[in-house]
Design a protein around this motif. Structure first.
Motif, short mmCIF file in Angstrom:
data_model
loop_
_atom_site.label_atom_id
_atom_site.label_comp_id
_atom_site.label_asym_id
_atom_site.label_seq_id
_atom_site.Cartn_x
_atom_site.Cartn_y
_atom_site.Cartn_z
N GLY A 1 0.96 -1.10 0.11
CA GLY A 1 -0.08 -0.11 -0.15
C GLY A 1 0.61 1.30 -0.16
N VAL A 2 0.18 2.34 0.50
CA VAL A 2 0.92 3.64 0.39
C VAL A 2 1.76 3.84 1.34
CG1 VAL A 2 -1.28 4.54 -0.61
CG2 VAL A 2 -1.18 4.50 1.86
N GLY A 3 1.78 3.05 2.47
CA GLY A 3 2.83 3.31 3.40
C GLY A 3 2.49 4.38 4.44
N ILE A 4 3.07 4.58 5.52
CA ILE A 4 3.03 5.26 6.50
C ILE A 4 4.07 6.22 6.81
CG2 ILE A 4 2.21 5.69 8.88
CD1 ILE A 4 1.49 2.52 8.56
N PRO A 5 3.79 7.71 6.70
CA PRO A 5 5.02 8.66 7.00
C PRO A 5 5.54 8.62 8.23
CG PRO A 5 2.95 9.68 5.98
CD PRO A 5 2.43 8.26 6.53
N PRO A 6 6.78 8.57 8.54
CA PRO A 6 7.52 8.46 9.59
C PRO A 6 6.96 9.20 10.97
CG PRO A 6 9.31 8.67 7.90
CD PRO A 6 7.82 9.00 7.15
N ASP A 7 6.49 10.58 10.74
CA ASP A 7 6.00 11.16 11.74
C ASP A 7 4.68 10.73 12.33
OD1 ASP A 7 4.87 11.94 9.30
OD2 ASP A 7 4.00 13.83 10.46
N GLN A 8 4.29 9.97 11.53
CA GLN A 8 2.66 9.25 11.96
C GLN A 8 3.11 7.97 12.68
OE1 GLN A 8 -0.12 9.08 8.93
NE2 GLN A 8 -0.23 11.22 8.55
N LEU A 9 4.04 7.27 12.57
CA LEU A 9 4.34 5.90 13.01
C LEU A 9 4.08 6.02 14.60
CD1 LEU A 9 7.14 4.41 10.85
CD2 LEU A 9 4.73 3.70 11.11
N PRO A 10 4.74 7.01 15.37
CA PRO A 10 4.59 6.89 16.81
C PRO A 10 3.08 7.14 17.21
CG PRO A 10 6.34 8.57 16.17
CD PRO A 10 5.54 8.12 15.03
#
Length: 189
Positions: free
Chosen positions: A126-135
């Motif tokens: 899929g589109v993946g998750i931006p690093p700043d959203q992971l936490p």
């Protein structure tokens, strides 16, 4: 008359918000309702097969191909099957939403004999998750969807943690994500 119209609009919006909140509360209560099942042992591969039977049509309609890579030598885990299936469904639906144009979902199970843990990895294209959203993913009410309550992954984490496990996430924007559920396995005889 204008203030009457404004009042009517306000009442309509308030009613919609109340309905939305009732829906959220019902979903939370559904997830937190104590399980009638004992805490295991649960055959993870069988629980995944049953989950995929439930969501198979939805994935098919979403043009998502599922690849099963199950370890046949998996020991059972100490968690109720119904709660595990709730977690699996939530993770699978998140993967589906990350692939609006379709894609591939690989589900892999493995037993780590060193740590005595069972690993269940869900990898999407899929589109993946931006690093700043992971936490923030496991925070209550954090959502990137307009129709989301932001409770799904919070509840998943709570269920997994309650049974001594954890959820690990790896993601690359534009390439996909892997959600891995790690649970203590029953000790082998």
């Amino acid at each position: 008359n204008t203030s009457q119209d404004r009042r009517q609009r306000y009442i309509l919006v308030a009613n919609q918000e109340v309905e939305r909140l009732i829906g959220i509360v019902e979903r939370v209560l559904g997830f937190y309702r104590p399980s009638s099942e004992q805490a295991g042992p649960t055959d993870v591969n069988a629980a995944l097969d049953e989950t995929l039977l439930l969501v198979g049509k939805k994935l098919e309609h979403g043009q998502i191909t599922v690849h099963r890579r199950f370890d046949d030598n998996l020991p059972p885990v100490k968690a109720p099957a119904d709660q595990l299936k709730q977690v699996f469904i939530n993770v699978i639906f998140n993967a589906q939403q990350a692939m609006p144009e379709g894609g591939e979902l690989t589900i892999q199970t493995a037993w780590d004999s060193r740590t005595g843990e069972t690993r269940i990895a869900f990898t999407d294209t899929g589109v993946g998750i931006p690093p700043d959203q992971l936490p923030k993913l496991f925070e209550p009410f954090f959502t990137t969807r307009s129709d989301g309550a932001g409770l799904g992954l919070t509840i998943c984490y709570s269920i997994v943690e309650r049974h001594g496990g954890r959820i690990e996430i790896e993601s690359t924007v534009g390439a996909g994500s892997t959600f891995t559920i790690v649970l203590p396995a029953e000790t082998r005889k």
